[in-house]
Write an enzyme that holds these catalytic residues in place. Structure first.
Site, PDB file in Angstrom:
ATOM      1  N   ASP A  47     -24.429  -5.381  18.340  1.00 41.21           N
ATOM      2  CA  ASP A  47     -24.920  -5.899  19.621  1.00 41.21           C
ATOM      3  C   ASP A  47     -26.132  -6.806  19.451  1.00 41.21           C
ATOM      4  OD1 ASP A  47     -22.928  -4.301  20.557  1.00 41.21           O
ATOM      5  OD2 ASP A  47     -24.181  -3.059  21.837  1.00 41.21           O
ATOM      6  N   ARG A  77     -37.076   5.417  22.439  1.00 39.92           N
ATOM      7  CA  ARG A  77     -37.235   4.189  23.222  1.00 39.92           C
ATOM      8  C   ARG A  77     -38.654   3.941  23.739  1.00 39.92           C
ATOM      9  NH1 ARG A  77     -33.389   3.487  20.137  1.00 39.92           N
ATOM     10  NH2 ARG A  77     -31.323   3.037  20.951  1.00 39.92           N
ATOM     11  N   ASP A  90     -30.216   3.232  27.957  1.00 38.32           N
ATOM     12  CA  ASP A  90     -31.322   2.591  27.255  1.00 38.32           C
ATOM     13  C   ASP A  90     -31.921   1.421  28.033  1.00 38.32           C
ATOM     14  OD1 ASP A  90     -31.618   4.240  25.105  1.00 38.32           O
ATOM     15  OD2 ASP A  90     -30.411   3.041  23.730  1.00 38.32           O
ATOM     16  N   SER A 122     -20.483   2.755  18.231  1.00 37.88           N
ATOM     17  CA  SER A 122     -21.870   2.399  18.513  1.00 37.88           C
ATOM     18  C   SER A 122     -22.731   3.549  18.003  1.00 37.88           C
ATOM     19  CB  SER A 122     -22.077   2.207  20.019  1.00 37.88           C
ATOM     20  OG  SER A 122     -23.437   2.000  20.308  1.00 37.88           O
TER      21      SER A 122
END
Length: 354
Positions: free
Chosen positions: A16, A96, A125, A177
């Site tokens: 990505d 994050r 996210d 992923s």
């Protein structure tokens, strides 16, 4: 938003963010600065740097944040016994806030006029990153390509990468992923989209198949001071070394796998397969020690706080008064949580457990 001149991209080097890097250049003609946080993903780091160089990036930030990550993010969450929906140890979620905070600091340092991330439009996210951005730079524009471009799937991403000569490791056969750090690795997508499918044996990266785990039991002793783990088998270790060692021990015995269909913040369900070997050992040992030293009402109060703490981590609400208040409560409960716990790791009826 006006056309950006310089964008700092949260960059992992995966499928990505690799094509996002190229897409930002092609769409806006802007300079892209990449930021990769070393949170313990190991061999993924150097290929990410090399790929950024290959794509013409001049300012590349790869920073070792492992100690800060474990000490200031993982450990407070762990001490609170936070488990999302009683199962998920929040390995992706807890990373994050740190990545986003440091990304904003770099954006200010290099004079960027926008930041970008690779979170999908159906993922959590995007919320976690953007709540962090708003906490530290509420006026800085955010570019979220998955919400605005015309690519609709990971297959589309592979086709884009091939058309623009972007090297990627993902293939149509293994299109998972993944997110990896020292606390865990997550796997999503591909055959896992079918809830009836059994995760392929070669999916797993941190844990031995329980069917192949050692037949001989192994004891591991974890020492705690005020609720924080400080030693393994009598050896005092720093937070990174301690978690690394427990990952090795737990992974060898096939401990720490979770296969769940979770309720996402954005209003959908999603299947994730997680490996958190060291974290699973820590949670188990810590809970046993708390049962020994905490009184009934304190344990009950912690049981109320734990799912709320898990929710705020999962939802990206780390930089809030609520989280600080929860930490203050948890810290007050941990003053007596000092001692050691020995776990015996062994197989039973073809599976590993603690």
């Amino acid at each position: 938003m006006s056309k950006p001149r310089k964008v700092v991209l949260a960059y992992s080097g995966g499928l990505d963010t690799s094509i996002i890097l190229k897409w930002l250049q092609a769409t806006y003609g802007c300079e892209v600065v990449t930021f990769t946080a070393d949170l313990g993903q190991g061999e993924e780091l150097e290929p990410a740097r090399q790929k950024a160089e290959l794509l013409g990036i001049r300012e590349i930030y790869v920073e070792d944040l492992r100690e800060e990550f474990v000490r200031d993010y993982v450990m407070p969450m762990f001490r609170a016994n936070a488990l999302y929906e009683g199962t998920y140890l929040l390995g992706t979620s807890i990373a994050r806030p740190l990545i986003g905070k440091r990304q904003i600091e770099i954006a200010h340092k290099v004079g960027a006029d926008a930041v970008a991330h690779g979170a999908t439009g159906k993922g959590n996210d995007q919320v976690r990153f953007e709540l962090t951005y708003m906490a530290f730079a509420p006026d800085l524009p955010v570019i979220a390509p998955w919400r605005i471009w015309d690519l609709k799937s990971r297959e589309d991403c592979l086709a884009y990468a091939a058309a623009h000569n972007v090297p990627v490791a993902a293939t149509a056969a293994k299109i998972y992923s993944r997110d990896r750090n020292i606390w865990h690795i997550s796997h999503e997508g591909g055959v896992l989209e079918d809830p009836n499918s059994v995760p392929p044996k070669d999916l797993f990266m941190l844990t031995t198949d329980p069917a192949d785990a050692p037949m001989t039991p192994e004891d591991v002793t974890i020492g705690f001071e005020n609720g924080t783990p400080v030693s393994v088998n009598g050896a005092t270790l720093d937070p990174v070394a301690l978690l690394t060692r427990l990952n090795e021990i737990g992974g060898k015995h096939g401990i720490g796998r979770a296969d769940i269909v979770e309720d996402r913040l954005v209003g959908m369900k999603s299947r994730g397969v997680y490996e958190t070997p060291g974290g699973t050992l820590l949670y188990t040992a810590h809970s046993e020690l708390e049962m020994l030293v905490l009184d009934r009402r304190t344990l009950a109060a912690k049981d109320l706080i734990a799912p709320r703490y898990a929710d705020l981590v999962y939802e990206g609400r780390w930089w809030t008064t609520e989280r600080e208040a929860c930490d203050a409560f948890v810290n007050a409960t941990q003053s007596r949580v000092t001692g050691s716990v020995t776990l015996r790791l062994c197989r039973e009826i073809g599976r590993a457990h603690v």
